[in-house]
Structures are given as structure tokens and as C-alpha cells.
Scaffold this motif. Sequence first.
Motif, PDB file in Angstrom:
ATOM      1  N   PRO A 119       0.836  -1.211   0.000  1.00 57.30           N
ATOM      2  CA  PRO A 119       0.000   0.000   0.000  1.00 57.30           C
ATOM      3  C   PRO A 119       0.866   1.254   0.000  1.00 57.30           C
ATOM      4  CG  PRO A 119      -0.818  -1.598   1.599  1.00 57.30           C
ATOM      5  CD  PRO A 119       0.508  -2.115   1.121  1.00 57.30           C
ATOM      6  N   ALA A 120       0.453   2.232  -0.758  1.00 56.98           N
ATOM      7  CA  ALA A 120       1.215   3.477  -0.858  1.00 56.98           C
ATOM      8  C   ALA A 120       0.863   4.408   0.299  1.00 56.98           C
ATOM      9  CB  ALA A 120       0.921   4.167  -2.185  1.00 56.98           C
ATOM     10  N   PRO A 121       1.834   5.142   0.814  1.00 57.17           N
ATOM     11  CA  PRO A 121       1.524   6.171   1.809  1.00 57.17           C
ATOM     12  C   PRO A 121       0.920   7.399   1.138  1.00 57.17           C
ATOM     13  CG  PRO A 121       3.867   6.171   1.333  1.00 57.17           C
ATOM     14  CD  PRO A 121       3.276   5.032   0.550  1.00 57.17           C
ATOM     15  N   ASP A 122       0.448   8.329   1.945  1.00 57.73           N
ATOM     16  CA  ASP A 122      -0.057   9.575   1.410  1.00 57.73           C
ATOM     17  C   ASP A 122       1.078  10.346   0.745  1.00 57.73           C
ATOM     18  OD1 ASP A 122      -2.692  10.192   1.326  1.00 57.73           O
ATOM     19  OD2 ASP A 122      -2.597  11.784   2.813  1.00 57.73           O
ATOM     20  N   PRO A 123       0.811  11.162  -0.277  1.00 58.96           N
ATOM     21  CA  PRO A 123       1.901  11.884  -0.946  1.00 58.96           C
ATOM     22  C   PRO A 123       2.766  12.701  -0.004  1.00 58.96           C
ATOM     23  CG  PRO A 123      -0.100  12.037  -2.247  1.00 58.96           C
ATOM     24  CD  PRO A 123      -0.477  11.355  -0.965  1.00 58.96           C
ATOM     25  N   GLN A 124       2.133  13.394   0.981  1.00 61.73           N
ATOM     26  CA  GLN A 124       2.934  14.198   1.899  1.00 61.73           C
ATOM     27  C   GLN A 124       3.627  13.358   2.969  1.00 61.73           C
ATOM     28  OE1 GLN A 124      -0.327  14.424   1.476  1.00 61.73           O
ATOM     29  NE2 GLN A 124      -1.456  14.512   3.415  1.00 61.73           N
ATOM     30  N   ASP A 125       3.290  12.059   3.000  1.00 61.11           N
ATOM     31  CA  ASP A 125       3.892  11.148   3.976  1.00 61.11           C
ATOM     32  C   ASP A 125       5.081  10.388   3.391  1.00 61.11           C
ATOM     33  OD1 ASP A 125       4.220   9.769   6.349  1.00 61.11           O
ATOM     34  OD2 ASP A 125       2.731   8.242   5.864  1.00 61.11           O
TER      35      ASP A 125
ATOM     36  N   GLN B 259      16.528   2.543   7.773  1.00 64.26           N
ATOM     37  CA  GLN B 259      16.104   1.157   7.611  1.00 64.26           C
ATOM     38  C   GLN B 259      15.314   0.895   6.340  1.00 64.26           C
ATOM     39  OE1 GLN B 259      14.430   0.735  11.766  1.00 64.26           O
ATOM     40  NE2 GLN B 259      15.550  -1.182  11.618  1.00 64.26           N
ATOM     41  N   GLY B 260      15.136   1.903   5.504  1.00 59.70           N
ATOM     42  CA  GLY B 260      14.470   1.683   4.227  1.00 59.70           C
ATOM     43  C   GLY B 260      12.982   1.915   4.239  1.00 59.70           C
ATOM     44  N   HIS B 261      12.446   2.571   5.267  1.00 59.44           N
ATOM     45  CA  HIS B 261      11.015   2.873   5.278  1.00 59.44           C
ATOM     46  C   HIS B 261      10.699   3.915   4.212  1.00 59.44           C
ATOM     47  CE1 HIS B 261      10.420   0.555   8.888  1.00 59.44           C
ATOM     48  NE2 HIS B 261      11.362   1.234   9.517  1.00 59.44           N
ATOM     49  N   VAL B 262       9.519   3.805   3.621  1.00 57.25           N
ATOM     50  CA  VAL B 262       9.148   4.693   2.519  1.00 57.25           C
ATOM     51  C   VAL B 262       8.148   5.761   2.954  1.00 57.25           C
ATOM     52  CG1 VAL B 262       9.597   2.941   0.787  1.00 57.25           C
ATOM     53  CG2 VAL B 262       7.293   3.139   1.764  1.00 57.25           C
ATOM     54  N   ALA B 263       7.832   5.827   4.244  1.00 52.45           N
ATOM     55  CA  ALA B 263       6.876   6.820   4.731  1.00 52.45           C
ATOM     56  C   ALA B 263       7.378   7.400   6.050  1.00 52.45           C
ATOM     57  CB  ALA B 263       5.492   6.199   4.928  1.00 52.45           C
ATOM     58  N   LEU B 264       7.099   8.680   6.249  1.00 53.64           N
ATOM     59  CA  LEU B 264       7.474   9.331   7.507  1.00 53.64           C
ATOM     60  C   LEU B 264       6.749   8.697   8.678  1.00 53.64           C
ATOM     61  CD1 LEU B 264       7.348  13.051   6.285  1.00 53.64           C
ATOM     62  CD2 LEU B 264       9.384  11.653   6.627  1.00 53.64           C
TER      63      LEU B 264
ATOM     64  N   GLU C 225       8.872  24.679   9.289  1.00 51.20           N
ATOM     65  CA  GLU C 225       9.708  23.696   9.964  1.00 51.20           C
ATOM     66  C   GLU C 225       8.800  22.713  10.679  1.00 51.20           C
ATOM     67  OE1 GLU C 225      12.903  25.132  12.282  1.00 51.20           O
ATOM     68  OE2 GLU C 225      13.286  26.862  11.028  1.00 51.20           O
ATOM     69  N   ASP C 226       8.815  21.454  10.243  1.00 56.42           N
ATOM     70  CA  ASP C 226       7.889  20.464  10.767  1.00 56.42           C
ATOM     71  C   ASP C 226       8.053  20.238  12.251  1.00 56.42           C
ATOM     72  OD1 ASP C 226       6.868  20.186   8.275  1.00 56.42           O
ATOM     73  OD2 ASP C 226       8.009  18.390   7.759  1.00 56.42           O
TER      74      ASP C 226
ATOM     75  N   LYS D 254       1.159  16.095  10.099  1.00 52.92           N
ATOM     76  CA  LYS D 254       1.841  16.012   8.805  1.00 52.92           C
ATOM     77  C   LYS D 254       1.551  14.694   8.094  1.00 52.92           C
ATOM     78  CE  LYS D 254       6.194  14.398  10.863  1.00 52.92           C
ATOM     79  NZ  LYS D 254       7.626  14.704  11.061  1.00 52.92           N
ATOM     80  N   TYR D 255       0.894  13.767   8.791  1.00 50.70           N
ATOM     81  CA  TYR D 255       0.469  12.517   8.162  1.00 50.70           C
ATOM     82  C   TYR D 255      -0.674  11.943   8.970  1.00 50.70           C
ATOM     83  CZ  TYR D 255       3.338  10.418  11.852  1.00 50.70           C
ATOM     84  OH  TYR D 255       3.870  10.066  13.068  1.00 50.70           O
ATOM     85  N   GLU D 256      -1.352  10.954   8.411  1.00 48.16           N
ATOM     86  CA  GLU D 256      -2.466  10.285   9.071  1.00 48.16           C
ATOM     87  C   GLU D 256      -2.338   8.786   8.851  1.00 48.16           C
ATOM     88  OE1 GLU D 256      -5.363   9.308  11.295  1.00 48.16           O
ATOM     89  OE2 GLU D 256      -5.061  11.469  11.036  1.00 48.16           O
ATOM     90  N   THR D 257      -2.205   8.039   9.941  1.00 47.68           N
ATOM     91  CA  THR D 257      -2.066   6.582   9.841  1.00 47.68           C
ATOM     92  C   THR D 257      -3.380   5.853  10.075  1.00 47.68           C
ATOM     93  OG1 THR D 257      -1.557   6.227  12.198  1.00 47.68           O
ATOM     94  CG2 THR D 257       0.281   6.817  10.730  1.00 47.68           C
ATOM     95  N   GLY D 258      -4.424   6.567  10.475  1.00 44.50           N
ATOM     96  CA  GLY D 258      -5.685   5.900  10.764  1.00 44.50           C
ATOM     97  C   GLY D 258      -5.678   5.169  12.086  1.00 44.50           C
ATOM     98  N   GLY D 259      -4.943   5.680  13.057  1.00 47.06           N
ATOM     99  CA  GLY D 259      -4.942   5.085  14.398  1.00 47.06           C
ATOM    100  C   GLY D 259      -4.048   3.880  14.555  1.00 47.06           C
ATOM    101  N   LYS D 260      -3.027   3.729  13.698  1.00 50.36           N
ATOM    102  CA  LYS D 260      -2.182   2.535  13.744  1.00 50.36           C
ATOM    103  C   LYS D 260      -1.218   2.520  14.925  1.00 50.36           C
ATOM    104  CE  LYS D 260      -2.307   1.289   8.849  1.00 50.36           C
ATOM    105  NZ  LYS D 260      -1.513   1.014   7.624  1.00 50.36           N
ATOM    106  N   PHE D 261      -1.175   3.582  15.708  1.00 49.24           N
ATOM    107  CA  PHE D 261      -0.333   3.561  16.904  1.00 49.24           C
ATOM    108  C   PHE D 261      -0.997   2.797  18.054  1.00 49.24           C
ATOM    109  CE2 PHE D 261       1.791   7.114  14.804  1.00 49.24           C
ATOM    110  CZ  PHE D 261       3.116   6.860  15.118  1.00 49.24           C
ATOM    111  N   TRP D 262      -2.301   2.570  17.983  1.00 51.64           N
ATOM    112  CA  TRP D 262      -2.961   1.899  19.103  1.00 51.64           C
ATOM    113  C   TRP D 262      -2.487   0.462  19.306  1.00 51.64           C
ATOM    114  CZ3 TRP D 262      -5.048   3.031  23.432  1.00 51.64           C
ATOM    115  CH2 TRP D 262      -5.696   2.035  24.160  1.00 51.64           C
TER     116      TRP D 262
END
Length: 716
Positions: free
Chosen positions: A333-339, A433-438, A533-534, A591-599
Motif C-alpha cells: 500500500p502506498a503512503p499519502d503523498p505528503q507522507d 532502515q528503508g522505510h518509505v513513509a514518515l 519547519e515540521d 503532517k500525516y495520518e495513519t488511521g490510528g495505527k499507533f494503538w
Amino acid sequence: MILSALVTSVGINTALCFIFLILYTILRNRPSNAALYLPRLVAEGNLREGNVLGLRKCLSSFSWVKRAWEATEAELLENSGLDAVVFMRIFVFELRVFQFATIIGIFILLPFNYMGNQLDIDFTDLANKSLETFSISNVDDGSNRLWIHFTAVYIFTAVVCYLLYSEYDDIAALRISSFYSSKPQPKQFTVLVRSIPVTSEKTFSDSVGSFFSECYPSTYLSHSVIHRTDKLKGLINEADKVYKGLVHLKSEVSAQKIFNREGCFGIFGQKSEPVDQYDKDVEDVERNMSAEQFSLIGEAVPAAFVSFKSRFSAAIVSHLQQGVNPTDWQTEPAPDPQDVYWPFFSASFITRWMCSVIVIFACLIITILFLVPVFIAQGLTNLTQLETMLPFLSGILRMKIVTQVVTGYLPSLILEIFLVLVPPVMIVLSSMQGHVALSQIEKSACIKMLWFTIWNIFFANVLSGSALYRLGIILEPKKFTELLAVSVPGQASFFIAYVVTSGWTVIFCIELFRLKFLIFRILKGALCCCSNEDEFISNPYHKQIPRILFFSLLGIIYFFLSPLILPFVMIFYGLGYIIYRNQLLNVYIPKYETGGKFWPVVHDATIVFLILMHVIAIGVFAVKKVHFASTLTVPLPILTLLFNSYCQKRFLPSFKGYPAECLINKDRLDLNDPSISSFYERLATAYEDPAMEAGRDYLAGETSATTPLLRDVSEV
């Protein structure tokens, strides 16, 4: 630590909290500080004059507390997204857990601990007694009172598991509801394709287009091949520096012209004006950028973003093996463009593998090096050892006020100062580590930071504080439980002081008062935020969530060992609930939205905390010679793991991706949406590398044939 030292620590930190709170109220009400304490309202243009000026004359006004308290979850969801709601749900969950724990611990367990005779308490000199008199260590060995602690452990575990299940269920439902109410987003229709096969006949773009148009002729929409832009980004950064330098020179009003010499060290050679030199630098940079952009046409990497006409099609592609060779056409799955995190798309497989190995060794080295401040902190909690090592300080250390400050305040302060340096390092390591999303980088850093905190702040302090010299025991599983049973209760006083210092004061000083950013702007000569500045406007989940969960670890473990810690943990979560609500509404812009994946991270960490409490309870009951209670506690971690396994199967799939039923229903709703065609048009260019766009911005304009970077400088 004696009780008076704890009182001193609480007094110092309470005074600091009030000082920072008053200073925050004063500075927040100054219009010049709006960009520091209300940057979100400033960036969004929602700052009304009354927001700042209305409270200016009233020092004691804390209406911001009322606004933070009254903000609904729906308002928070609309303004900050589901991640912010889940972040605040952590505080709600912990408050529910420790509300129950405080009632049981303070009103039932603590009196039984205090009335024990194991430590021979003198009630006439309570202020100078060790805090261990309030812990389970004071209960007599073999006492039937320990069955009360045994019952409390079982009941507490059941309550925490019930709350975990309820919260997991609510957040999973909220995630689906948020998905249905959301507008079409590029990431829902797009997949990331990597390991595109290399052929001499076709370019990567041609290969992607032909492959997906043949395999998915009815749903394939468009694709965007990724290019190497490292050099272009370097040129853009260089252009920014040159442009800012030129603006600075042309904005200076000076009666005397400044000349430089073109020769060696600026001493010899023909004189030239600095502005002329910058003009030449600008021309060189533009020429290099133009050449670099032209060369990028052929420097594609074997990766691309492929978009489809429906969410369901994108989900199918992201989960199916595309080619006969599983190492080709790998999709996710692709991340959001700004992510999107662009740098690692250019890295080869061997580079990513080597970086992963380096990260593992780097984490081990950082963990070992952090033991130094841990040993220093533990040395301060034991004044006898400190006097032996530094005999010339014996006179000072025997002073009562010095003893209380050194043992009750300094150890946790030293650890907190060193701990501030760790999160940025974890972000750097995760980005390698090669992650493709912030968001993936921050989630990885969050997990690293969580386990780093558990090991270096909890285990290292526990073991170094009591039995580190018995390294052989640590390697024996049978004796390690007894080691924890002896060591953990002995460090209760240190962790109580740590909650007060690292919890109360830091949340006021670092988070609410934003001391670091205030000092930064004072040193820069201005009190204004740079909205681009983020780090100034985005919530650093990788730092906040591990800190919040670590206090949960302390509260859960010391629930039955030393209940005196529970009110201090409750106060921390109460303060955090108000302060972070204020920050999410006024400071942080997501700056991004994961849909609550930190829970799921929070859920798994809580399960680990419960199991650790069970292991310690087994050892404590064995050491206290209540072996039957120790045996009956053994099934508890097994039951907890079974509960966790059920939750993983019941809820976790919903956090990895949206169900097909939801995707299909949402796609059907889009059929009646007249704006979907324009969305498809924007989707074709949504995943364009910002470096390419920025490069075109520099090279574009009416005067691009001459010096486009200078087109606005003349207006300064």
C-alpha cells in the motif's frame, strides 16, 4: 529514599509546575508570542485578536484549560485526525486503569503494607522513614495478608484486559467510521511497486504501463516512476542558501560598499562586489539544476506509484503476488503523498540490508552507553557509596537539605536530561532502515524508543541499584524472577521521584511552556515560529507515546508492590490530558495520518507490562514464602497471552488494511460523486517527487532565461 526527601522532590517540582504555568499564561497572552504558543491558529489564519488580547490583562485567567476540556472528540477528529484522537485515548485509557488501581492500592493495599512488621517501623519518626515501609517489603514473610495482594493482582489484570478490549473495539469502529466519512485520498487508490524487472527493450515507465494495463485493463489508471533526485535536492538546498544570502545583501542599507577580492583567501586579486559574486553563483546553480533535471529523465529507479480507479482494485494489487518470480513486481500500500520519505527509494537492496545491520549495532551501542548516566543516577540515590567514592564531599552530603535534594530530585533529573538526546537519534536510525513513509519511520522510532526506555530506565536502574554485581543470576531464569522480586520493590522510591520530576515538570516545561523553542528564538533574536519547519508544528508521537507508556509500566508494576506511586501517576495523566488537548488544538498540525495505527503498539506494550507484573508477583510471593500463591499466579500470564492472541485475531487485521466490504461500499458511493473525475486527474500527478517540482519552480518564471532566482529580490 526517606519520606522527607520525597516531600522535598514533590515540593520542588510542584513549585516549578506553577512557575511554568504562570509564565505560560503571561507569555501566551502576548501578541508577539502567538506564533510560538498558537502556531496552528496562525498558520491556518484562525487567530482572532481576542484569542490573544482578551486575556492579556488578566494574569490568573486559565480559560485555555476550559477550552481544552470542553473540546469534543468529534471536534478533535475533524481538526487533527484520527491519530490525535487515538493519542488522547491513551490518556483516557490510563486514567480509567489507574483510577481503579488507586482506589484499590491506596485504600486497601497500602494500609496493609504500612501495618506490617518486616522492617520494624518506628511510628514516632515517620518523616525519616524509608518509603519501603509503604511497600510490600514491609509485609511479614508468610503473612496471610499477602493473599490480599494476590487477589488484587488477579482483579487488576481482569480490569485492564476488559478496558483494553473495549478500547480496541471502540478505536477499530472509529477507524471504519472515519474511513466512510473521509473524502477520496490518493493513498486509497495507489500502490507502491518495487523491484520492477530490468529489460533492455523497455524503460521502467513502459514496463509498468504495459504490465498493469494488461493485467488490470479495466481498473488501471496511471503510474509515476520514481527518479534519483539526491543531487537535485543538494542543488536546491544550495540554491536556497545562495538566494537567502543575496536577499540579505540587497536588503542591507549601507553607505559604504563592501568589496571582496577574487584571489587567494580574498586578499589578492581583482576587487568584486559580493552581490556580483552571488549573481554568478546563482547562474551556476541554475545551470547545474537544469542539467541535473535533464539527466533525471533517464535515471529512474525500479520503483513506481501505480494508481487505480477503485480502492478495491488497489487493495487487491497490494496483497497479491504479481509476477511468477516473487522477488519481482513487489507491491505494498502506498503512503499519502505528503507522507512519502523519498531518499531511500534510490537505495539498492544491499544498501538497505547493510543499513539495517548498522542500525541494530547502533542501538546496542546506544543502550550500553546510556548505562553511564544510569549508574550516576543510582550513585546519587545511595549516599553511602557516594561518600566512599568522594570522601571530600562527606560534610556537604550529611546536610539534611542537601541529602533530600540529592536523593529525591537530582537522579531523575540527570536521567531526563540524557533521555532528551535519544529520540532524535532513534529517528535517524529508523530513517536508515528503508522505510518509505514518515509515519513508518516515526512508528519504528516509537517502538525503539519504548523498548529503550523500558530497558535503560527500568531494568538498568533496578539491576544497577541493587544486584548488578550478581550478573550470574541474571543468566539463570529460575533465579532471575527472585532477583526481580528483591530488586524492583527496592527501587520504588526512585521511580516515584522519577514520575514527579520527569512527568510533572517536563510536561509543563518542555511541552506546554515550549522552553526549548523559546530559548531558540531568543538566541535567534526573534520570538516567532517558522511555519515551514515540521519540528515546530507536528506532534512527535515517537517521543510522546513511549514516555506516556513508561509511566503506565511503573504504575502497573508497582500497583501491588508500592501503591504510593499511583496518585502521582494519576496526576501525570490528568495533567497530560489537558495539556496535550491544548497542544493538539493550538500547536500541532498533523503532517500525516495513519488511521490510528499507533494503538496496537499501546495494546501490545500494556500486555507486556501486565506479564512483567505477573512474573514479579510470582517471585515476590515465593520470596515472601507464600509458595501456594506463587504457584496460583503462574496461569495468569498464560491467560493474558491467550487474551492478547484473541485480540490480535479479532482487531489487528482491521488496522493493517480496510475490509473488502468497506472498500466496495465506498467505491459505490463514489459513483454518485461528481468530483471523482477531477480527483482522477489530480491523482496522475499526486506522487511527483517534491524535488522535481521545486526544481521546476526555481527554473520557471517569465525571466527564466536570465536569472529567475532574482525575480523577487529587487522588491526587497
